[in-house]
Design an enzyme around this catalytic site. Structure first.
Site, PDB file in Angstrom:
ATOM      1  N   GLU A  94     -13.499  31.380  29.902  1.00 36.76           N
ATOM      2  CA  GLU A  94     -13.855  33.099  29.832  1.00 36.76           C
ATOM      3  C   GLU A  94     -15.008  33.659  30.429  1.00 36.76           C
ATOM      4  OE1 GLU A  94     -12.447  33.820  25.899  1.00 36.76           O
ATOM      5  OE2 GLU A  94     -10.503  32.814  26.263  1.00 36.76           O
ATOM      6  N   GLU A 163     -10.976  21.944  27.649  1.00 34.82           N
ATOM      7  CA  GLU A 163     -10.231  23.039  27.323  1.00 34.82           C
ATOM      8  C   GLU A 163      -9.338  23.800  28.805  1.00 34.82           C
ATOM      9  OE1 GLU A 163     -11.357  25.695  23.948  1.00 34.82           O
ATOM     10  OE2 GLU A 163     -12.675  26.216  25.554  1.00 34.82           O
ATOM     11  N   GLY A 169      -5.260  30.602  25.132  1.00 36.38           N
ATOM     12  CA  GLY A 169      -4.767  31.784  24.760  1.00 36.38           C
ATOM     13  C   GLY A 169      -3.446  31.993  25.267  1.00 36.38           C
TER      14      GLY A 169
HETATM   15  P1  PGA Z   1      -6.981  29.733  21.991  1.00 37.92           P
HETATM   16  O1  PGA Z   1      -8.408  29.453  22.596  1.00 37.92           O
HETATM   17  O2  PGA Z   1      -7.023  28.601  20.879  1.00 37.92           O
HETATM   18  O3  PGA Z   1      -6.904  30.961  21.638  1.00 37.92           O
HETATM   19  O4  PGA Z   1      -6.214  29.072  23.051  1.00 37.92           O
HETATM   20  C1  PGA Z   1      -9.321  28.348  22.667  1.00 37.92           C
HETATM   21  C2  PGA Z   1     -10.848  28.739  23.050  1.00 37.92           C
HETATM   22  O5  PGA Z   1     -11.402  29.203  22.491  1.00 37.92           O
HETATM   23  O6  PGA Z   1     -11.130  28.292  24.210  1.00 37.92           O
END
Ligand code: PGA
Length: 250
Positions: A94, A163, A169
């Site tokens: 992000e 990730e 998300g």
């Molecule tokens: P999430 O986020 O569990 O909402 O997918 C993971 C993250 O903080 O990168």
């Protein structure tokens, strides 16, 4: 050591709501020798987190700057350390995508965090397009090599969080076998002594498999970490797994 990192992102909107989540954690979570829980709330709730959770968990920043002084809106590694953090997340997707953070910037953050005595949690992962193009390992390796440039991973405590960007998300977690492949790639490419976490739509149903079957050393949990009940189910599921990892506590 298994790591459970709670990344609250830019949530919740009020101190009252933050305290409610923290009190929910405090009711359930005990200090553990085999599981390191790292709570990363927004900076404005770090003090509340410390007051409510005390030494039950460790604390981490979601970001940092590599200098202090005339950098409006930033937070330094020393400030994080002095408010009680021992970890800091660096290079979350992000931040890479919304704030244009490049690997060189992430590397500066990581080196300063280490010099300050914080353990960096370097986030890496491919986008959906990069995955379709078959570039997963190329992207992950480049992000790790650039992010950890001039860092001796054999002597410095570092955590890597794999990730996949498309899994964050979205409710579409990465398949356990696919995640396992990347986890093993990271160990072979960098070091098998480094802790590697999985992150991306982790929930109480899928959490254990990433540790038990895919060999991750823990999880980075975003959305679900805002729900103390479900987050505790994740912690319990992971804590119940018998240790296989060579990673020792940091
Ligand atoms: P999430 O986020 O569990 O909402 O997918 C993971 C993250 O903080 O990168």
């Amino acid at each position: 050591m298994k790591y459970l990192v709670a990344n609250w992102k830019c949530n919740p909107e009020s101190i009252a709501a933050a305290k409610k989540i923290l009190s929910g954690y405090a009711k359930k979570i005990k200090k553990s020798k085999s599981t390191a829980m790292v709570v990363c709330p927004p900076f404005c709730y770090l003090q509340n987190a410390k007051e409510i959770l005390k030494s039950r968990t460790a604390f981490g920043g979601q970001n940092c700057h590599w200098q202090s002084g005339a950098f409006t809106g930033e937070i330094s590694t020393a400030q994080l350390k002095n408010v009680g953090c021992s970890y800091v997340i660096a290079g979350h997707s992000e931040r890479r995508f919304n704030f244009g953070e490049a690997d060189q910037i992430i590397n500066k953050k990581i080196k300063t965090a280490i010099a300050t005595g914080l353990t960096p949690i370097l986030c890496v992962g491919e986008t959906r397009e990069q995955r379709i193009d078959g570039k997963i390992t190329e992207i992950v390796e480049a992000q790790i090599k650039e992010g950890l440039k001039d860092v001796d991973v054999t002597t410095t405590p570092i955590i890597i969080a794999y990730e996949p960007v498309w899994a964050i998300g979205t409710g579409q977690a990465c398949g356990v076998d696919e995640a396992k492949f990347v986890r093993e790639f990271i160990s072979n490419a960098i070091s098998d002594k480094i802790a590697v976490l999985y992150g991306g739509s982790v929930n109480a149903q899928n959490a254990a498999a990433y540790v038990k079957d895919a060999g991750f050393d823990g999880l980075l949990v975003g959305t679900t970490s805002l729900d103390p009940e479900e987050f505790f189910e994740i912690i319990s599921a992971v804590a119940a797994i018998k240790p296989k990892s060579k990673i020792t506590g940091q």
